[in-house]
Design an enzyme around this catalytic site. Structure first.
Site, PDB file in Angstrom:
ATOM      1  CB  SER A  72       2.028   3.706  -4.650  1.00 30.87           C
ATOM      2  OG  SER A  72       2.053   5.073  -4.442  1.00 30.87           O
ATOM      3  CE1 TYR A 106       7.043   4.183  -8.037  1.00 31.44           C
ATOM      4  CE2 TYR A 106       5.113   5.434  -7.485  1.00 31.44           C
ATOM      5  CZ  TYR A 106       6.085   4.530  -7.288  1.00 31.44           C
ATOM      6  OH  TYR A 106       6.117   3.878  -5.983  1.00 31.44           O
ATOM      7  CE  LYS A 140       4.958   1.221  -7.502  1.00 36.90           C
ATOM      8  NZ  LYS A 140       5.549  -0.004  -6.637  1.00 36.90           N
TER       9      LYS A 140
END
Length: 276
Positions: free
Chosen positions: A167, A180, A184
């Site tokens: 991401s 999160y 990534k």
């Protein structure tokens, strides 16, 4: 003339949508692809495109009903797909996913690791140990282990291609999504670590870094119109992404046209700031 043949709504575009022969229909002909978390969103769009480009695709997700629905939808388009339940956090499920591809198609050429979780929104400092463990285990550790499972089978086929879905949050963390975002970022590093190890085996590994794509997973960031407008302003984009925006680049990375590309991260983010 060429605009009519190749543009949106063109002859070739219509043929691709129907799953019939088109210019790049056979670019992945005969290849066997595994795509995790592929019954909706980015994973589904990628699985559809790989199959449209000739691959035999094994879909997977945590729920049998979702697998059945997605497989039926793509088979109705005359695409070569099948599916199995796979929670990537389960060693048994990961092994079954690989075994399914081997039993049905005799090998594995492509892996697209798309599965990810994000159970919390808030301060990274306040995230519990269990939250950190879950995010890193599913988003990073399971990905690395799954790569290890498919590599021997790719070697038997003379090589292969792996794409990890990261991401732009891996470059520039999203507010409230600290753990999160860290996971990534780790996938960007994992891609760099594995590329030189896999190269001698004729296996390429690359990374996809989508921006804000309108999926169920990211709904909290775009369903409310005010939030959506704020996100678009922050990201400096003219529109939010669609899962199909990610599909073509993944197919390219898995194709012979990308044979000299490995260890790289491709950003698909509509011009949102990501890196130099």
């Amino acid at each position: 003339m060429w605009g009519r043949l190749a543009g949106p709504g063109s002859v070739w575009g219509s043929l691709r949508a129907m799953g019939t022969a088109g210019p790049s229909r056979g670019v992945l002909a005969g290849k066997v692809a595994l795509v995790t978390a592929s019954t909706e969103g980015i994973g589904f769009a990628v699985a559809q495109r790989l199959a449209q480009d000739g691959a035999h695709v094994v879909l997977s997700s945590r729920k049998q009903a979702n697998v059945d629905r997605a497989v039926a939808e793509l088979q109705a388009q005359n695409l070569s797909v099948s599916g199995t339940v796979c929670h990537v956090g389960s060693a048994e499920d990961r092994e079954r996913l690989v075994a399914t591809a081997l039993e049905r198609h005799g090998g594995i050429d492509i892996l697209v690791s798309n599965a990810a979780v994000n159970p919390v929104v808030g301060s990274a400092l306040e995230a519990s140990e269990s939250v950190w463990n879950k995010i890193l285990q599913i988003n990073v550790t399971a990905t690395a282990v799954l790569v290890g499972l498919v590599v021997p089978h790719m070697e038997k086929r003379g090589g292969g291609s792996i794409v990890l879905v990261s991401s732009i949050a891996g470059f520039s963390p999203f507010p409230g999504l600290g753990p999160y975002s860290v996971s990534k970022t780790a996938l960007l590093g994992l891609t760099k670590v594995l590329a030189p190890e896999l190269g001698p085996h004729n296996i390429r590994i690359n990374c996809l870094a989508p921006g804000l794509i309108q999926t169920k997973f990211s709904a909290a960031l775009w369903k409310d119109e005010a939030v959506k407008e704020k996100m678009m302003e922050t990201l400096r984009v003219q529109r939010l992404g669609d899962p199909s925006d990610c599909a073509g680049i993944v197919s390219f990375l898995c194709s012979p046209d990308a044979s000299y590309i490995s260890g790289e991260t491709m950003v698909v983010a509509g011009g949102a700031p990501s890196r130099l």
